[in-house]
Design a protein around this motif. Sequence first.
Motif, PDB file in Angstrom:
ATOM      1  N   ASP A  46      87.021-118.966  -6.730  1.00 46.92           N
ATOM      2  CA  ASP A  46      87.939-120.287  -7.004  1.00 46.92           C
ATOM      3  C   ASP A  46      87.492-120.777  -5.483  1.00 46.92           C
ATOM      4  OD1 ASP A  46      88.598-119.536  -8.921  1.00 46.92           O
ATOM      5  OD2 ASP A  46      90.704-118.113  -7.584  1.00 46.92           O
ATOM      6  N   TRP A  47      86.596-120.547  -4.676  1.00 44.45           N
ATOM      7  CA  TRP A  47      85.933-121.463  -2.858  1.00 44.45           C
ATOM      8  C   TRP A  47      85.274-123.175  -4.115  1.00 44.45           C
ATOM      9  CZ3 TRP A  47      81.440-123.848  -1.637  1.00 44.45           C
ATOM     10  CH2 TRP A  47      81.464-123.877  -0.613  1.00 44.45           C
ATOM     11  N   GLN A  48      85.021-122.863  -4.763  1.00 46.29           N
ATOM     12  CA  GLN A  48      84.356-124.007  -5.385  1.00 46.29           C
ATOM     13  C   GLN A  48      85.654-124.759  -5.468  1.00 46.29           C
ATOM     14  OE1 GLN A  48      80.803-122.902  -8.876  1.00 46.29           O
ATOM     15  NE2 GLN A  48      82.961-120.972  -8.663  1.00 46.29           N
ATOM     16  N   GLN A  49      86.185-124.942  -5.266  1.00 48.20           N
ATOM     17  CA  GLN A  49      87.968-125.755  -5.982  1.00 48.20           C
ATOM     18  C   GLN A  49      87.855-126.912  -5.099  1.00 48.20           C
ATOM     19  OE1 GLN A  49      91.092-123.926  -6.973  1.00 48.20           O
ATOM     20  NE2 GLN A  49      90.221-122.748  -9.766  1.00 48.20           N
ATOM     21  N   SER A  66      81.153-127.108   1.341  1.00 46.42           N
ATOM     22  CA  SER A  66      82.525-128.053   2.315  1.00 46.42           C
ATOM     23  C   SER A  66      82.038-128.815   2.573  1.00 46.42           C
ATOM     24  CB  SER A  66      82.400-126.966   3.169  1.00 46.42           C
ATOM     25  OG  SER A  66      83.038-125.297   2.880  1.00 46.42           O
ATOM     26  N   ARG A 121      77.255-123.178  -9.196  1.00 51.92           N
ATOM     27  CA  ARG A 121      77.586-124.422  -8.196  1.00 51.92           C
ATOM     28  C   ARG A 121      77.678-123.584  -7.093  1.00 51.92           C
ATOM     29  NH1 ARG A 121      78.816-130.399  -9.297  1.00 51.92           N
ATOM     30  NH2 ARG A 121      78.007-130.282  -7.170  1.00 51.92           N
ATOM     31  N   LEU A 122      77.866-122.195  -6.676  1.00 50.34           N
ATOM     32  CA  LEU A 122      78.493-122.012  -6.077  1.00 50.34           C
ATOM     33  C   LEU A 122      77.470-121.512  -5.092  1.00 50.34           C
ATOM     34  CD1 LEU A 122      80.827-119.856  -5.212  1.00 50.34           C
ATOM     35  CD2 LEU A 122      79.597-118.495  -5.892  1.00 50.34           C
ATOM     36  N   PRO A 148      74.189-127.540  -4.888  1.00 48.28           N
ATOM     37  CA  PRO A 148      75.977-126.363  -4.951  1.00 48.28           C
ATOM     38  C   PRO A 148      76.723-127.365  -4.507  1.00 48.28           C
ATOM     39  CG  PRO A 148      73.609-125.281  -4.476  1.00 48.28           C
ATOM     40  CD  PRO A 148      73.595-126.982  -4.759  1.00 48.28           C
ATOM     41  N   ILE A 149      78.052-127.226  -4.565  1.00 51.07           N
ATOM     42  CA  ILE A 149      78.668-127.239  -3.812  1.00 51.07           C
ATOM     43  C   ILE A 149      79.348-127.413  -2.407  1.00 51.07           C
ATOM     44  CG2 ILE A 149      81.575-127.358  -4.248  1.00 51.07           C
ATOM     45  CD1 ILE A 149      81.096-126.885  -7.713  1.00 51.07           C
ATOM     46  N   ILE A 171      79.233-119.910 -11.610  1.00 53.03           N
ATOM     47  CA  ILE A 171      79.448-119.746 -10.609  1.00 53.03           C
ATOM     48  C   ILE A 171      78.025-120.095  -9.916  1.00 53.03           C
ATOM     49  CG2 ILE A 171      80.926-117.690  -9.744  1.00 53.03           C
ATOM     50  CD1 ILE A 171      78.082-115.979 -10.530  1.00 53.03           C
ATOM     51  N   LYS A 209      76.816-116.505  -3.377  1.00 51.63           N
ATOM     52  CA  LYS A 209      76.394-115.565  -4.678  1.00 51.63           C
ATOM     53  C   LYS A 209      76.530-114.103  -4.271  1.00 51.63           C
ATOM     54  CE  LYS A 209      74.852-118.405  -7.909  1.00 51.63           C
ATOM     55  NZ  LYS A 209      74.064-119.619  -8.883  1.00 51.63           N
ATOM     56  N   GLY A 257      85.471-125.919  -1.783  1.00 54.43           N
ATOM     57  CA  GLY A 257      84.847-125.388  -0.492  1.00 54.43           C
ATOM     58  C   GLY A 257      85.284-125.064   1.158  1.00 54.43           C
TER      59      GLY A 257
END
Length: 916
Positions: free
Chosen positions: A68-71, A360, A37-38, A357-358, A35, A43, A73
Amino acid sequence: MSRDEMPDTLQTLDAGGTTYHYYSLPKAADALGRIDRLPKTLKILLENQLRFASDPSVAREDLQALVDWQQGGRSDREIGYRPARVLMQDFTGVPAVVDLASMRAAVQKLGEDPSRINPLSPVDLVIDHSVMVDKFGNPTAFKDNVAIEMERNRERYEFLRWGQQAFDNFSVVPPGTGICHQVNLEYLGRAVWSKEEDGKTFAYPDTLVGTDSHTTMINGLGVLGWGVGGIEAEAAMLGQPVSMLIPEVVGFKLTGKLREGITATDLVLTVTQMLRNHGVVGKFVEFYGDGLADLPLADRATIGNMAPEYGATCGFFPVDEETLEYMRLTGRDAVQIELVEAYCKAQGLWREPGDEPIFSDALHLDLGDVEASLAGPKRPQDRVALKDMKATFEKLMEGENGGKPLPSEEKGRLFSEGGQTAVGVHESYEHHDSQNVELDGEQFMLNPGAVVIAAITSCTNTSNPSVMMAAGLLARNARAKGLRTKPWVKPSLAPGSKVVTEYFQAAGVQEDLDALGFNLVGYGCTTCIGNSGPLPPPIEKAIEDGDLTVASVLSGNRNFEGRIHPLVKTNWLASPPLVVAYALAGNVRLDLSSEPLGEDPDGNPVYLQDIWPSQADIASAVEKVKTEMFRKEYAEVFEGDETWKALQVPQSQVYEWSPSSTYIQHPPFFEGMGREPEPIEDVENAHILALLGDSVTTDHISPAGAIKPDSPAGRYLQERGIKPVDFNSYGSRRGNHEVMMRGTFANVRIRNEMLEGVIGGETRHVPSGEQMAIYDAAMRYQEKGTPLVVVAGKEYGTGSSRDWAAKGTRLLGVRAVLAESYERIHRSNLIGMGVVPLQFPEGEDRKSLGLTGDETISIEGLASLTPGGRVTVTIKSEKGEKRIEALCRIDTANELEYYRHGGILHYVLRRMIGAV
């Protein structure tokens, strides 16, 4: 996955000599995936889910969805979010406490213990919205306005004092103290919260929801918070999670530094325009980039404050060294500051240089590109460069003037009117709207573009020492040049906390502001929320006689139609120093980047650049802001003055309603409520109450500002012996549903397309064909048992989190709203009051369907709704019948449950007595 698979993340850390337990995000990452780069906002949401993992409403899938949002955005997962605390202001807080009192009465009627209705989370209510600018421009203005405020609002304040003693976990900051968001930023906010539980001290992020959309100001302190409707806040304080979809997070990268002479206000207007153009409604915005290293926390708070204006749920700044420095400045305890640093670093919530961070989506702004700006004439996202203001107003007036240009002006010509040096409007000016005015012994010509209100006001800017000192220094420089405020300008100074007065006095600039008429008028929102007070009668008469398009310039965050003053058609948001500058200039039909503000005693022109303070001078003045000022002013923040302390309140658990009160009345929301909800019924043959266009704001819908004597609310008050001079404002009477429902959709600038050429809260009663007030028509329909709908365009419900925009809609008998799109808070509030928000299918709208308002509307499928499902809407007219499949904007299962119960408070009440 089973609940037994929840990760074990409880850890400890030491700070300030105390051992804290916390739910570790790095430990969660061991079980759920990386996480690092979340976004930091997500976080915080992840920590919230970890902390409440034992609650049945939280599933491991919720945790995994956040990771999994990071996959991509994005996520369509619904979660329940539990903020640490709730913030209220008095306009929205009074009806919330009225609802709590009403819930106690309902629980007692059902044979249960009323003391079971209590806030379960800490609630702070700050009285800041009631003071009005009745008196101005003199040394006693503050004292006089406070006295008037206490007299006007005694019933409300007695009620709030009752609430303070009747409810647990409920604190009130008395009037005359400050604006809720500034008090929150300077005192209440902790960045990291802690509490004792089962013999352990737990630490977790400071989070909140507030009953004011500008709750987002606290985002500048690294605190995740946003505005919700009063009804949603009540549910949160009563232990209900805020139901939300995991949001998209838009990154906003800041690099570089602001140039000399550019203010935080210029920056926030630029950011607002960029984000509104990008489209961030319902999304989080998170600021990052190395430009943050040189961005003071007060500037960050200014940007966070205006998240509602750029449409985002929040505008968040991570915790870093600047956060700690601000906490030291504002007198926070050293142990608390040590905890903030230790916790945020342990949890990966600390901003590190080079963080990427990653997101959207992402935007970028070089701070060096920002230029001096205003925004207007009626939307905060409509930024106008200072150099373009004159041309913008001219173009606006051409539209107002039927396409005809205004008479040309001789550029830069100076003249004298009644002994008052003026510029830009001269003897040869012969526009037919101009009016001769005599005021306080001076005669002058009032012309289009005249600045009649110049207000340093609002949480947005009065919390920022840099722009406030700039205003004071500009006043000093102007005074030294012999400039004066124009006689037609109503100037006012309303800081967000008493600390501003402390540092103005320390820097020696209050005397200069006083000399220009910017005397202290109160500590509250004032002009920004429409409490600008009356203009001098000769000014009001001149505006009305000439149908003049005049201006206000204010350091606020809202400038919607009819908000600032009913007679002022154009309203311009600006930095505090520009507010002072326009008070000196007296008209927005000037290019202040090249034309003079006025002339000195020797007849030499004085330009804005001649009196604009240097960055070095501002920085030197800001050094006068000391920690001791904050500690002094917040030492007794909940105490109040002797008048407040002397208020008499009953010592009862259930409020004793007074039938004669015109401020506080027992609302009908729980009348006839049983332990079980009634089944949902479809809507049959509803009439259209109003047919509205795009960007209808909650200011258009909700009662706000002055109460007109000939309005339904005015008639109601006069029938009860209240004289128009004592009407007070709609906001002050939010505890009386009889006043508020009469003022719903009564804004003087609302345009109902059922009536051609009519502006104001009128409609056509279809069966009779008569034109009448919307309230009067609604009551006629109710007498016949006829359901109602409202039809609208895009961005329905833009603006403040006004719960009465939804409550009033419900009380008028509206069962559904059919619009092209919604702003987040109002959509949620409609559901919370049992009104279903429907959205036109793609490619359809009121225009494509040829709606006139004469149609009847039926809605099928409400009993079998699913989140995000569709319903059949049948539209009948003399021309025939049309059917559309409308999207139901009940987006989550929790929202559907609230709707099924008739509203969120009904659901909560039933849960608290064990009926759900």
